[in-house]
Design a protein around this motif. Structure first.
Motif, PDB file in Angstrom:
ATOM      1  N   ASP A  17       0.943  -1.669   0.247  1.00  0.00           N
ATOM      2  CA  ASP A  17       0.485   0.224  -0.387  1.00  0.00           C
ATOM      3  C   ASP A  17       0.679   1.089  -0.163  1.00  0.00           C
ATOM      4  O   ASP A  17      -0.013   2.559  -0.657  1.00  0.00           O
ATOM      5  CB  ASP A  17      -0.952  -0.068   1.110  1.00  0.00           C
ATOM      6  CG  ASP A  17      -1.409   0.856   1.041  1.00  0.00           C
ATOM      7  OD1 ASP A  17      -2.726   1.095   0.033  1.00  0.00           O
ATOM      8  OD2 ASP A  17      -2.169   1.571   1.961  1.00  0.00           O
ATOM      9  N   ASP A  18       1.976   0.892   0.827  1.00  0.00           N
ATOM     10  CA  ASP A  18       2.313   2.463   0.778  1.00  0.00           C
ATOM     11  C   ASP A  18       3.468   2.889  -0.910  1.00  0.00           C
ATOM     12  O   ASP A  18       3.914   3.868  -0.967  1.00  0.00           O
ATOM     13  CB  ASP A  18       4.009   2.390   1.838  1.00  0.00           C
ATOM     14  CG  ASP A  18       3.843   1.932   3.094  1.00  0.00           C
ATOM     15  OD1 ASP A  18       2.235   3.259   3.468  1.00  0.00           O
ATOM     16  OD2 ASP A  18       4.198   1.347   4.308  1.00  0.00           O
ATOM     17  N   TRP A  19       4.322   1.171  -1.225  1.00  0.00           N
ATOM     18  CA  TRP A  19       4.965   2.094  -2.688  1.00  0.00           C
ATOM     19  C   TRP A  19       3.802   2.257  -3.038  1.00  0.00           C
ATOM     20  O   TRP A  19       3.207   3.127  -4.052  1.00  0.00           O
ATOM     21  CB  TRP A  19       4.871   0.228  -3.195  1.00  0.00           C
ATOM     22  CG  TRP A  19       5.205   0.155  -4.285  1.00  0.00           C
ATOM     23  CD1 TRP A  19       4.662  -0.299  -5.278  1.00  0.00           C
ATOM     24  CD2 TRP A  19       6.293   0.320  -5.000  1.00  0.00           C
ATOM     25  NE1 TRP A  19       4.855  -0.126  -6.609  1.00  0.00           N
ATOM     26  CE2 TRP A  19       6.028   0.285  -6.020  1.00  0.00           C
ATOM     27  CE3 TRP A  19       7.105   1.576  -4.757  1.00  0.00           C
ATOM     28  CZ2 TRP A  19       6.781   0.866  -7.448  1.00  0.00           C
ATOM     29  CZ3 TRP A  19       8.058   2.036  -6.083  1.00  0.00           C
ATOM     30  CH2 TRP A  19       7.829   2.028  -7.135  1.00  0.00           C
ATOM     31  N   LEU A  20       2.072   1.861  -3.277  1.00  0.00           N
ATOM     32  CA  LEU A  20       1.526   2.121  -4.206  1.00  0.00           C
ATOM     33  C   LEU A  20       0.969   3.752  -4.370  1.00  0.00           C
ATOM     34  O   LEU A  20       0.815   4.768  -5.283  1.00  0.00           O
ATOM     35  CB  LEU A  20       0.343   1.417  -4.589  1.00  0.00           C
ATOM     36  CG  LEU A  20       0.034  -0.379  -4.633  1.00  0.00           C
ATOM     37  CD1 LEU A  20      -0.919  -1.063  -4.321  1.00  0.00           C
ATOM     38  CD2 LEU A  20       0.594  -0.601  -5.971  1.00  0.00           C
ATOM     39  N   LYS A  67      14.640   2.535  -6.820  1.00  0.00           N
ATOM     40  CA  LYS A  67      14.761   1.002  -6.831  1.00  0.00           C
ATOM     41  C   LYS A  67      12.800  -0.068  -6.137  1.00  0.00           C
ATOM     42  O   LYS A  67      12.934   0.693  -5.408  1.00  0.00           O
ATOM     43  CB  LYS A  67      15.610   0.449  -5.707  1.00  0.00           C
ATOM     44  CG  LYS A  67      15.956  -0.708  -6.363  1.00  0.00           C
ATOM     45  CD  LYS A  67      16.795  -1.196  -7.103  1.00  0.00           C
ATOM     46  CE  LYS A  67      17.742  -2.341  -6.857  1.00  0.00           C
ATOM     47  NZ  LYS A  67      18.179  -2.603  -8.061  1.00  0.00           N
ATOM     48  N   ASP A  68      12.407  -0.157  -7.625  1.00  0.00           N
ATOM     49  CA  ASP A  68      11.247  -1.010  -7.427  1.00  0.00           C
ATOM     50  C   ASP A  68      11.568  -2.323  -6.367  1.00  0.00           C
ATOM     51  O   ASP A  68      12.496  -2.156  -5.924  1.00  0.00           O
ATOM     52  CB  ASP A  68      10.338  -1.109  -8.584  1.00  0.00           C
ATOM     53  CG  ASP A  68      10.825  -0.569  -9.593  1.00  0.00           C
ATOM     54  OD1 ASP A  68      10.281   0.778  -9.378  1.00  0.00           O
ATOM     55  OD2 ASP A  68       9.885  -0.634 -10.772  1.00  0.00           O
ATOM     56  N   PRO A  69      10.439  -1.981  -5.199  1.00  0.00           N
ATOM     57  CA  PRO A  69      10.691  -3.511  -4.243  1.00  0.00           C
ATOM     58  C   PRO A  69      10.061  -4.595  -5.207  1.00  0.00           C
ATOM     59  O   PRO A  69       9.401  -4.511  -6.561  1.00  0.00           O
ATOM     60  CB  PRO A  69       9.299  -2.885  -3.555  1.00  0.00           C
ATOM     61  CG  PRO A  69       8.568  -1.361  -3.924  1.00  0.00           C
ATOM     62  CD  PRO A  69       9.003  -1.210  -5.329  1.00  0.00           C
ATOM     63  N   ASP A  70      10.621  -5.465  -4.776  1.00  0.00           N
ATOM     64  CA  ASP A  70      11.159  -6.623  -5.534  1.00  0.00           C
ATOM     65  C   ASP A  70      10.847  -7.635  -4.273  1.00  0.00           C
ATOM     66  O   ASP A  70      11.845  -7.876  -3.740  1.00  0.00           O
ATOM     67  CB  ASP A  70      11.871  -7.048  -6.973  1.00  0.00           C
ATOM     68  CG  ASP A  70      11.703  -7.873  -7.299  1.00  0.00           C
ATOM     69  OD1 ASP A  70      10.828  -8.808  -6.612  1.00  0.00           O
ATOM     70  OD2 ASP A  70      13.102  -8.952  -7.933  1.00  0.00           O
TER      71      ASP A  70
END
Length: 81
Positions: A17-20, A67-70
């Motif tokens: 949710d934080d990432w979005l 850097k995108d989360p993965d």
């Protein structure tokens, strides 16, 4: 840092949710010409299209790296040094 880019860094995105929420905010700033993507720096890992995206504020000219989360890696959005 200024009101047109971001007030703080994100050393990680604790939840999806934080990432979005962050991703939507960044997309809006890019769409309204407050920021622009200037570079992609591959990390050099073979068979993996991964690395850092570099963005710059069009007002204060601060540069940021994303850097995108993965999966378990939570990603980050930090000022470049």
């Amino acid at each position: 840092m200024c009101k047109h880019c971001f007030d703080n860094e994100f050393p990680s995105f604790p939840s999806e949710d934080d990432w979005l929420k962050f991703d939507l905010e960044l997309t809006k700033k890019l769409g309204s010409d407050k920021m622009k993507q200037i570079e992609f720096r591959p990390d050099g890992i073979r068979d993996k299209d991964d690395g850092e995206y570099i963005y710059q504020c069009n007002f204060c000219h601060e540069k940021w790296k994303l850097k995108d989360p993965d999966y378990s890696f939570r990603g980050y959005f930090m000022k470049t040094k």
